[in-house]
Every structure is written in C-alpha cells, then in structure tokens.
Design a protein around this motif. Structure first.
Motif, PDB file in Angstrom:
ATOM      1  N   HIS A 219      18.207  12.325  -0.638  1.00 26.49           N
ATOM      2  CA  HIS A 219      17.002  12.639   0.127  1.00 26.49           C
ATOM      3  C   HIS A 219      16.055  11.455  -0.049  1.00 26.49           C
ATOM      4  CE1 HIS A 219      18.419  16.745   0.550  1.00 26.49           C
ATOM      5  NE2 HIS A 219      18.686  16.719  -0.742  1.00 26.49           N
ATOM      6  N   ARG A 220      15.726  10.805   1.069  1.00 30.77           N
ATOM      7  CA  ARG A 220      14.870   9.616   1.002  1.00 30.77           C
ATOM      8  C   ARG A 220      13.408  10.029   0.967  1.00 30.77           C
ATOM      9  NH1 ARG A 220      12.426   6.061   4.760  1.00 30.77           N
ATOM     10  NH2 ARG A 220      13.191   7.374   6.450  1.00 30.77           N
ATOM     11  N   LEU A 221      12.675   9.388   0.065  1.00 31.55           N
ATOM     12  CA  LEU A 221      11.232   9.586  -0.065  1.00 31.55           C
ATOM     13  C   LEU A 221      10.547   8.283   0.326  1.00 31.55           C
ATOM     14  CD1 LEU A 221      11.302  11.260  -3.605  1.00 31.55           C
ATOM     15  CD2 LEU A 221      11.310  12.419  -1.375  1.00 31.55           C
ATOM     16  N   ALA A 222       9.751   8.322   1.376  1.00 27.25           N
ATOM     17  CA  ALA A 222       9.070   7.119   1.847  1.00 27.25           C
ATOM     18  C   ALA A 222       7.550   7.255   1.826  1.00 27.25           C
ATOM     19  CB  ALA A 222       9.537   6.760   3.257  1.00 27.25           C
ATOM     20  N   THR A 223       7.058   8.486   1.819  1.00 28.29           N
ATOM     21  CA  THR A 223       5.619   8.717   1.806  1.00 28.29           C
ATOM     22  C   THR A 223       5.314   9.837   0.812  1.00 28.29           C
ATOM     23  OG1 THR A 223       5.579  10.463   3.493  1.00 28.29           O
ATOM     24  CG2 THR A 223       5.512   8.161   4.287  1.00 28.29           C
ATOM     25  N   PRO A 224       4.075   9.946   0.377  1.00 28.44           N
ATOM     26  CA  PRO A 224       3.713  11.071  -0.500  1.00 28.44           C
ATOM     27  C   PRO A 224       4.017  12.424   0.140  1.00 28.44           C
ATOM     28  CG  PRO A 224       2.032   9.379  -0.622  1.00 28.44           C
ATOM     29  CD  PRO A 224       2.974   8.965   0.490  1.00 28.44           C
ATOM     30  N   ASP A 225       3.904  12.531   1.457  1.00 30.92           N
ATOM     31  CA  ASP A 225       4.185  13.794   2.136  1.00 30.92           C
ATOM     32  C   ASP A 225       5.653  14.221   1.984  1.00 30.92           C
ATOM     33  OD1 ASP A 225       1.558  13.950   2.966  1.00 30.92           O
ATOM     34  OD2 ASP A 225       1.968  13.129   4.968  1.00 30.92           O
ATOM     35  N   ASP A 226       6.555  13.271   1.773  1.00 32.44           N
ATOM     36  CA  ASP A 226       7.969  13.596   1.615  1.00 32.44           C
ATOM     37  C   ASP A 226       8.241  14.374   0.325  1.00 32.44           C
ATOM     38  OD1 ASP A 226       8.549  12.271   3.979  1.00 32.44           O
ATOM     39  OD2 ASP A 226       9.085  10.393   2.967  1.00 32.44           O
ATOM     40  N   LEU A 227       7.276  14.371  -0.585  1.00 34.18           N
ATOM     41  CA  LEU A 227       7.443  15.091  -1.846  1.00 34.18           C
ATOM     42  C   LEU A 227       7.173  16.580  -1.706  1.00 34.18           C
ATOM     43  CD1 LEU A 227       5.757  12.255  -3.706  1.00 34.18           C
ATOM     44  CD2 LEU A 227       7.937  13.167  -4.455  1.00 34.18           C
ATOM     45  N   GLY A 228       6.617  16.977  -0.565  1.00 33.24           N
ATOM     46  CA  GLY A 228       6.407  18.397  -0.284  1.00 33.24           C
ATOM     47  C   GLY A 228       5.262  19.049  -0.943  1.00 33.24           C
TER      48      GLY A 228
ATOM     49  N   GLU B 200       0.828  -1.219   0.000  1.00 33.07           N
ATOM     50  CA  GLU B 200       0.000   0.000   0.000  1.00 33.07           C
ATOM     51  C   GLU B 200       0.854   1.256   0.000  1.00 33.07           C
ATOM     52  OE1 GLU B 200      -3.335   0.821   2.656  1.00 33.07           O
ATOM     53  OE2 GLU B 200      -3.833  -1.313   2.550  1.00 33.07           O
ATOM     54  N   ALA B 201       1.866   1.283   0.850  1.00 36.36           N
ATOM     55  CA  ALA B 201       2.734   2.456   0.950  1.00 36.36           C
ATOM     56  C   ALA B 201       3.508   2.668  -0.353  1.00 36.36           C
ATOM     57  CB  ALA B 201       3.695   2.300   2.130  1.00 36.36           C
ATOM     58  N   ALA B 202       3.985   1.583  -0.959  1.00 30.57           N
ATOM     59  CA  ALA B 202       4.726   1.692  -2.212  1.00 30.57           C
ATOM     60  C   ALA B 202       3.828   2.199  -3.334  1.00 30.57           C
ATOM     61  CB  ALA B 202       5.338   0.346  -2.591  1.00 30.57           C
ATOM     62  N   THR B 203       2.617   1.718  -3.384  1.00 34.05           N
ATOM     63  CA  THR B 203       1.668   2.155  -4.407  1.00 34.05           C
ATOM     64  C   THR B 203       1.337   3.640  -4.245  1.00 34.05           C
ATOM     65  OG1 THR B 203       0.755  -0.074  -4.559  1.00 34.05           O
ATOM     66  CG2 THR B 203      -0.615   1.711  -5.409  1.00 34.05           C
ATOM     67  N   ALA B 204       1.107   4.073  -3.004  1.00 36.16           N
ATOM     68  CA  ALA B 204       0.809   5.490  -2.750  1.00 36.16           C
ATOM     69  C   ALA B 204       2.010   6.360  -3.133  1.00 36.16           C
ATOM     70  CB  ALA B 204       0.445   5.702  -1.286  1.00 36.16           C
ATOM     71  N   LEU B 205       3.222   5.900  -2.819  1.00 35.63           N
ATOM     72  CA  LEU B 205       4.424   6.652  -3.166  1.00 35.63           C
ATOM     73  C   LEU B 205       4.595   6.744  -4.686  1.00 35.63           C
ATOM     74  CD1 LEU B 205       6.918   8.189  -2.250  1.00 35.63           C
ATOM     75  CD2 LEU B 205       8.086   5.973  -2.005  1.00 35.63           C
ATOM     76  N   LYS B 206       4.372   5.636  -5.383  1.00 31.13           N
ATOM     77  CA  LYS B 206       4.494   5.649  -6.845  1.00 31.13           C
ATOM     78  C   LYS B 206       3.485   6.611  -7.472  1.00 31.13           C
ATOM     79  CE  LYS B 206       4.248   2.840 -11.010  1.00 31.13           C
ATOM     80  NZ  LYS B 206       3.920   1.540 -11.582  1.00 31.13           N
ATOM     81  N   GLU B 207       2.261   6.590  -6.985  1.00 24.73           N
ATOM     82  CA  GLU B 207       1.236   7.495  -7.514  1.00 24.73           C
ATOM     83  C   GLU B 207       1.615   8.951  -7.277  1.00 24.73           C
ATOM     84  OE1 GLU B 207      -2.365   6.082  -5.684  1.00 24.73           O
ATOM     85  OE2 GLU B 207      -2.455   4.309  -6.990  1.00 24.73           O
TER      86      GLU B 207
ATOM     87  N   LEU C  53       4.708  10.100  -6.932  1.00 28.50           N
ATOM     88  CA  LEU C  53       5.839  10.390  -7.819  1.00 28.50           C
ATOM     89  C   LEU C  53       5.352  10.663  -9.247  1.00 28.50           C
ATOM     90  CD1 LEU C  53       8.393   7.766  -6.491  1.00 28.50           C
ATOM     91  CD2 LEU C  53       8.631  10.259  -6.368  1.00 28.50           C
ATOM     92  N   GLN C  54       4.387   9.879  -9.689  1.00 23.44           N
ATOM     93  CA  GLN C  54       3.826  10.096 -11.021  1.00 23.44           C
ATOM     94  C   GLN C  54       3.116  11.442 -11.104  1.00 23.44           C
ATOM     95  OE1 GLN C  54       1.562   6.439 -11.297  1.00 23.44           O
ATOM     96  NE2 GLN C  54       3.099   5.500 -12.639  1.00 23.44           N
ATOM     97  N   ALA C  55       2.391  11.808 -10.052  1.00 22.36           N
ATOM     98  CA  ALA C  55       1.692  13.092 -10.027  1.00 22.36           C
ATOM     99  C   ALA C  55       2.682  14.254 -10.074  1.00 22.36           C
ATOM    100  CB  ALA C  55       0.814  13.197  -8.779  1.00 22.36           C
ATOM    101  N   HIS C  56       3.872  14.057  -9.512  1.00 18.54           N
ATOM    102  CA  HIS C  56       4.923  15.079  -9.543  1.00 18.54           C
ATOM    103  C   HIS C  56       5.810  14.949 -10.789  1.00 18.54           C
ATOM    104  CE1 HIS C  56       3.844  15.779  -5.336  1.00 18.54           C
ATOM    105  NE2 HIS C  56       4.505  16.913  -5.452  1.00 18.54           N
ATOM    106  N   GLN C  57       5.440  14.056 -11.688  1.00 16.38           N
ATOM    107  CA  GLN C  57       6.153  13.823 -12.948  1.00 16.38           C
ATOM    108  C   GLN C  57       7.623  13.475 -12.725  1.00 16.38           C
ATOM    109  OE1 GLN C  57       5.215  17.377 -15.188  1.00 16.38           O
ATOM    110  NE2 GLN C  57       3.255  16.506 -15.830  1.00 16.38           N
TER     111      GLN C  57
END
Length: 149
Positions: free
Chosen positions: A140-149, A23-30, A32-36
């Motif tokens: 810079h490690r990204l583990a959650t969508p929130d890490d993308l800022g 679940e966490a990986a899928t949310a992170l991938k989505e 990342l895709q939203a941030h292109q």
C-alpha cells in the motif's frame, strides 16, 4: 501503525531541501511519526539516493551541499538501523526479474527488489511518490498524510 518502507523519492525529498518533493516528503514523515510508524530504510534505497543526489549536486554545481547531505544520511541512518537487503539479491534474483516482467517494466530492478523485500519482511506499506508501486498487490503506497487514514 506498523512498519513502512521508504522509497528513494521520499528519502531524497527529506534529505535535499531543494528537491521538488521536499515539502511533501516532510509532511509525510511528520504524519508517519504522528502515527508512530516504524520507518524501514533499505540499503538499496540509500545507495540509489546517494548516487542520485551526488549526480544531481555535481550537475547543478552545488558541490558545497554534498558534505552536508552525506553527513545528514550518516547521522539520520546509522549503519545498525539499515535493513541490508542487497545480500538477498542472489536468492531473490528470479523473483525480482519476474516482478519487473509482470509489471511490464513499470517497476525497475531496484523497485522490484524493494517491493519483494517488503513482502518478505511483512512490511505492508511503502512511502513513495512513485505510482509504479501501485502495481504491487501486497504493498500500500503512502504519498500524502491523507493516505494514512
């Protein structure tokens, strides 16, 4: 956003719906895709993911899942899209060992290779659930969508 390396923990989470990180990986991938973001997949990460998943599937007696997971890897990560870093090992060997040493073993050889490969390719982010990457100043490690800022 820029290029983001992907670590084994996230890759396995994406590929295996029964993985604890799915679940966490899928949310992170989505996110990342939203941030292109351009996701960089290293050969050493694929090798580690295939080895880990094959062993896990064998131990869990889920052999019927193996073909599906391997087919997913081949479809999602074609040969031409992989960043081939294992040929760099002879040139990076001493630096990899020194990074393992400087983190007092928090990073294993493969993780140090990933970190250095990111550094040499100007990849500032790593998608990972492995906190050991927090010991690397240039990543810079990204583990959650929130890490993308």
């Amino acid at each position: 956003m820029t290029e983001v390396g992907i670590d084994t923990s996230v890759l396995i989470g994406l590929l295996d719906p029964k993985d604890v990180w799915h679940e966490a990986a899928t949310a992170l991938k989505e996110a990342l895709q939203a941030h292109q973001a351009n996701i960089a997949v290293f050969d050493c990460v694929l090798a580690e993911a295939i080895s880990t998943m094959a062993r896990r599937i064998h131990e869990q007696r889920r052999e019927a899942d193996l073909d599906h997971l391997l087919g997913g890897i081949l479809a999602d990560y074609p040969h031409e899209d992989i960043l081939w870093v294992l040929p760099d090992v002879p040139a990076l060997y001493h630096d990899v060992v020194e990074l393992v040493r400087s983190t007092q073993g928090a990073l294993n050889f493969n993780d140090a290779l990933i970190a250095l490969s990111c550094h040499h390719r100007d990849i500032p982010f790593i998608a990972s659930f492995d906190r050991d990457f927090d010991n690397v100043a240039w990543l810079h490690r990204l583990a959650t969508p929130d890490d993308l800022g």
